[in-house]
Motif scaffolding. Sequence first.
Motif, PDB file in Angstrom:
ATOM      1  N   MET A  83       0.814  -1.218   0.000  1.00  0.00           N
ATOM      2  CA  MET A  83       0.000   0.000   0.000  1.00  0.00           C
ATOM      3  C   MET A  83       0.848   1.268   0.000  1.00  0.00           C
ATOM      4  N   SER A  84       2.100   1.186   0.444  1.00  0.00           N
ATOM      5  CA  SER A  84       2.933   2.389   0.446  1.00  0.00           C
ATOM      6  C   SER A  84       3.214   2.882  -0.974  1.00  0.00           C
ATOM      7  N   GLN A  85       2.973   2.034  -1.989  1.00  0.00           N
ATOM      8  CA  GLN A  85       3.191   2.414  -3.386  1.00  0.00           C
ATOM      9  C   GLN A  85       1.909   2.883  -4.082  1.00  0.00           C
ATOM     10  N   VAL A 107      -7.113  -1.827  -2.205  1.00  0.00           N
ATOM     11  CA  VAL A 107      -6.847  -2.595  -0.988  1.00  0.00           C
ATOM     12  C   VAL A 107      -5.508  -3.309  -1.110  1.00  0.00           C
ATOM     13  N   GLU A 108      -4.875  -3.508   0.025  1.00  0.00           N
ATOM     14  CA  GLU A 108      -3.625  -4.275   0.047  1.00  0.00           C
ATOM     15  C   GLU A 108      -3.953  -5.736   0.293  1.00  0.00           C
ATOM     16  N   VAL A 109      -3.266  -6.598  -0.465  1.00  0.00           N
ATOM     17  CA  VAL A 109      -3.431  -8.038  -0.306  1.00  0.00           C
ATOM     18  C   VAL A 109      -2.086  -8.658   0.043  1.00  0.00           C
ATOM     19  N   GLY A 110      -2.117  -9.856   0.639  1.00  0.00           N
ATOM     20  CA  GLY A 110      -0.891 -10.530   1.046  1.00  0.00           C
ATOM     21  C   GLY A 110      -0.022 -10.957  -0.118  1.00  0.00           C
ATOM     22  N   ALA A 111      -0.652 -11.353  -1.219  1.00  0.00           N
ATOM     23  CA  ALA A 111       0.100 -11.812  -2.393  1.00  0.00           C
ATOM     24  C   ALA A 111      -0.843 -11.929  -3.579  1.00  0.00           C
ATOM     25  N   LEU A 118       2.654  -6.950  -8.674  1.00  0.00           N
ATOM     26  CA  LEU A 118       2.453  -5.986  -7.604  1.00  0.00           C
ATOM     27  C   LEU A 118       1.040  -5.424  -7.550  1.00  0.00           C
ATOM     28  N   VAL A 119       0.306  -5.551  -8.656  1.00  0.00           N
ATOM     29  CA  VAL A 119      -1.031  -4.957  -8.733  1.00  0.00           C
ATOM     30  C   VAL A 119      -1.943  -5.811  -9.613  1.00  0.00           C
ATOM     31  N   GLU A 120      -3.211  -5.876  -9.231  1.00  0.00           N
ATOM     32  CA  GLU A 120      -4.247  -6.531 -10.032  1.00  0.00           C
ATOM     33  C   GLU A 120      -5.448  -5.603 -10.025  1.00  0.00           C
ATOM     34  N   ILE A 121      -6.070  -5.448 -11.202  1.00  0.00           N
ATOM     35  CA  ILE A 121      -7.188  -4.509 -11.327  1.00  0.00           C
ATOM     36  C   ILE A 121      -8.354  -5.201 -12.027  1.00  0.00           C
ATOM     37  N   GLU A 122      -9.566  -4.964 -11.524  1.00  0.00           N
ATOM     38  CA  GLU A 122     -10.779  -5.439 -12.185  1.00  0.00           C
ATOM     39  C   GLU A 122     -11.737  -4.266 -12.323  1.00  0.00           C
TER      40      GLU A 122
END
Length: 129
Positions: A83-85, A107-111, A118-122
């Motif tokens: 989330m810092s990014q 939201v931040e996820v564990g993996a 580093l990122v997933e978007i829907e």
Amino acid sequence: MGQRIYVSSGGPWEQVIGYHRAIRVGNRVVVAGTTATKGEEIIGVGDMYTQAAYVLKIIRKALTSVGANMSDVIVVRIYVTDMSQWPAVAQAHREAFVDTRPVTTIVEVGALIDPRLLVEIEVEAVVAE
């Protein structure tokens, strides 16, 4: 309810998991969680902005293939591993949605499915009738 139109990107996990990149039913379009993958390659390893911008290009292409565009998007869900990014993702998001500002959650996820991602978007979109 209307005819279903399916979009596949040929990504490595679509067949393994059993999903489509996007589905349009009537005037509603849903684009699945999308990552910075091109075949077996991960784009922008270590760079959240590059990954987010690439993901949004994939999403734009999926929307276009079913007669929608980025201005039709009403909901964006963004999953990040750090989330810092978030400012890097916010920049890519802002650039993709110049004319509209859809409802957006980060939201931040564990993996994610690959540790280099580093990122997933829907997104969800509604096409004007």
